[in-house]
Each structure stands twice: as C-alpha cells, then as structure tokens.
Design a protein around this motif. Structure first.
Motif: not given
Length: 124
Positions: A109-114
């Motif tokens: 999720a951290y990688l996908e969020e931006p």
C-alpha cells in the motif's frame, strides 16, 4: 487494467517492470542508458507521484537490506507470475532474484499510494 484483467481471467506479462532501470537505483542517478535516451521516445520521464514511489522503493530496500530492484520485483511478483525483466548482464540477473522476499500488505500500500494513472504511450 490489472483489475479488468484479473476479473476476466486474462493473464498479464509486464515488460520492463523496473521501468528501464528507473526503479533499480536512487532518483537522480545518471547512467549511460539514461543519458542516451534523453530527448528520445525511450526517455523515462519522472512525473506525478513517480519520484515519491522511487524514493519509497529506495527506503524499503534500505530497511530490508536488499537492492531496489528486488523491492520493485517483489511488488511485481505479488501482481503477476511472469514479468519480463530484461536483465542485460549476469550481475543484473542475480540482483533480480527475489526468492523469499515478500512485501507486507502495508509495504504494498505504501508503494502504491502515490501512483497516478499514466497515458498509454505509443498508441494512437
């Protein structure tokens, strides 16, 4: 596209999951390949949330004590089974091995969020 393909049972084989090396090294790193593509259709432009994603890949690689390419490929492996990595040397091929490296749901999720949707290139 991934959601559509998954829903319809369509297999996906991504080409260049490391974005021609952009996800394999820290932002701003100059390479011969990068320099030779500037101004051409092959130039990989960092736009939108790309810089944030690249920095997060680097951060997770440091935290996990592995290569940036391994973080990017671990993310890819969670999405598809057969990416075409395009390794150009034995060293790059070895660096691409991710056996046993799985990202947590939070890391994914951290990688996908931006991420911001991109316009399809090369098609009218």
């Amino acid at each position: 596209m991934m959601a559509y393909c998954k829903y319809n049972g369509i297999g996906v084989i991504p080409w260049s999951p490391l974005a021609a090396g952009v996800l394999a090294r820290p932002l701003g790193t100059e390479t011969t390949r990068l320099l030779t593509t500037i101004g051409s259709v092959f130039e990989k432009k960092v736009i939108g949330g790309d810089a944030t994603i690249i920095n997060r890949v680097e951060e997770l690689a440091k935290r996990r004590n592995c290569q940036m390419c391994q973080i990017a490929l671990a993310w890819t492996a969670a999405k598809v089974t057969s990416p075409i990595i395009g390794a150009n040397s034995v060293q790059r091929l070895r660096e691409s091995l991710i056996r046993g490296l799985e990202l947590t749901a939070e890391e994914m999720a951290y990688l996908e969020e931006p991420y911001e949707t991109k316009v399809v290139r090369g098609h009218a």
